[in-house]
Design an enzyme around this catalytic site. Structure first.
Site, PDB file in Angstrom:
ATOM      1  N   ASN A  16       1.031  -1.450   0.000  1.00 30.72           N
ATOM      2  CA  ASN A  16       0.228   0.031  -0.048  1.00 30.72           C
ATOM      3  C   ASN A  16       0.712   0.858  -0.446  1.00 30.72           C
ATOM      4  OD1 ASN A  16      -3.073  -0.399   0.263  1.00 30.72           O
ATOM      5  ND2 ASN A  16      -2.024  -2.051   1.223  1.00 30.72           N
ATOM      6  N   MET A  94      -0.128  -3.849  12.333  1.00 28.67           N
ATOM      7  CA  MET A  94      -1.159  -4.705  12.832  1.00 28.67           C
ATOM      8  C   MET A  94      -0.942  -5.276  14.311  1.00 28.67           C
ATOM      9  SD  MET A  94      -1.926  -5.939  10.010  1.00 28.67           S
ATOM     10  CE  MET A  94      -3.038  -7.544  10.449  1.00 28.67           C
ATOM     11  N   ARG A  95      -1.123  -3.455  15.209  1.00 28.41           N
ATOM     12  CA  ARG A  95      -1.339  -3.256  16.493  1.00 28.41           C
ATOM     13  C   ARG A  95      -2.141  -2.006  16.828  1.00 28.41           C
ATOM     14  NH1 ARG A  95       3.448  -5.116  20.117  1.00 28.41           N
ATOM     15  NH2 ARG A  95       4.903  -5.581  18.737  1.00 28.41           N
ATOM     16  N   HIS A 113      -8.554  -1.817   5.811  1.00 29.42           N
ATOM     17  CA  HIS A 113      -9.002  -2.694   6.195  1.00 29.42           C
ATOM     18  C   HIS A 113      -9.677  -3.427   4.865  1.00 29.42           C
ATOM     19  CE1 HIS A 113     -10.079  -6.313   9.037  1.00 29.42           C
ATOM     20  NE2 HIS A 113     -11.039  -5.887   8.005  1.00 29.42           N
ATOM     21  N   ASP A 149     -10.924  -2.461  14.018  1.00 27.96           N
ATOM     22  CA  ASP A 149     -11.706  -1.332  13.010  1.00 27.96           C
ATOM     23  C   ASP A 149     -13.542  -0.751  13.287  1.00 27.96           C
ATOM     24  OD1 ASP A 149      -9.306  -2.175  11.678  1.00 27.96           O
ATOM     25  OD2 ASP A 149     -10.005  -4.948  10.819  1.00 27.96           O
ATOM     26  N   ALA A 177      -7.498  -3.297  -4.997  1.00 26.37           N
ATOM     27  CA  ALA A 177      -8.642  -1.922  -4.377  1.00 26.37           C
ATOM     28  C   ALA A 177      -8.437  -1.461  -3.738  1.00 26.37           C
ATOM     29  CB  ALA A 177     -10.359  -3.396  -4.447  1.00 26.37           C
TER      30      ALA A 177
END
Ligand code: GAR
Length: 195
Positions: A16, A94-95, A113, A149, A177
């Site tokens: 990303n 990832m925290r 996400h 999230d 995407a």
């Protein structure tokens, strides 16, 4: 053109961040990455940043696996403030983000996400979608809050799930995407007057 300053946080391969950098280099995204931060030494975003002369920071957390200790997160806040960032961009970080960081940058931390939230929050969302026998999934950019999230949704992009998809083929399609969506969302934040 004025540029907004971003810090990018990631724990993984950094695709990303690579997509964001490509959009910047194409001249269409007035965004300047001023700091790349990872809790994983050797993470992809650190290498990408190093290659471009963007400052990097490695977080050393010894107590927790899923969050940062308060003192470690406070030190991170200090670095982010010193770099004068407008927006903190989580890209495969990832925290969980906790109060020192959330309080210091209200509505200035965003995450991508790999599902259409609120479906499939948490870990390996593409596997969750396959296990649920969903026929579509996608990706979501949202503000970060103290939940997993759960923050306000900013933008989503839908992705089909095909019969025969494996976790790998589906995640790869979702990532395509993501690589479109994240630069598009950053362009909205980079509009004059947002910050
Ligand atoms: C992305 O698919 C991102 O959506 C996911 O990690 C991957 C990082 O890829 N993030 C989460 O699952 C966060 N809950 P990258 O390192 O290649 O950008």
């Amino acid at each position: 053109m004025p540029q907004i300053k971003i810090a990018v946080l990631g724990s993984g391969k950094g695709s990303n961040f690579r997509a964001i950098l490509s959009a910047i280099m194409s001249g269409h995204l007035p965004v300047r990455p001023v700091l790349a931060v990872s809790d994983v030494p050797g993470a992809g975003i650190l290498t990408l940043a190093d290659n471009l002369g963007i400052p990097t920071m490695v977080i050393r957390e010894e107590k927790y696996r899923t969050r940062l200790s308060e003192d470690v997160e406070s030190a991170l806040v200090g670095e982010l403030r010193a770099a004068n960032v407008d927006l903190i961009v989580l890209a495969g970080y990832m925290r969980l983000v906790k109060s020192p960081l959330l309080d210091a940058f209200p509505r200035r931390i965003i995450n991508i996400h790999p599902s259409l939230l609120p479906r499939f929050p948490g870990f390996e969302a593409w596997k969750q979608a396959l296990e649920a026998k969903a026929t579509t999934t996608g990706c979501t950019v949202h503000f970060v809050d103290s939940g997993i999230d759960t923050g306000e949704i900013i933008a989503q992009s839908e992705v089909p799930i095909y019969p025969g998809d494996t976790p790998e083929t589906l995640h790869a399609r979702i990532q395509e995407a993501e690589h479109q969506l994240y630069p598009e969302v950053l362009a909205r934040f980079a509009k004059p007057g947002v910050f």
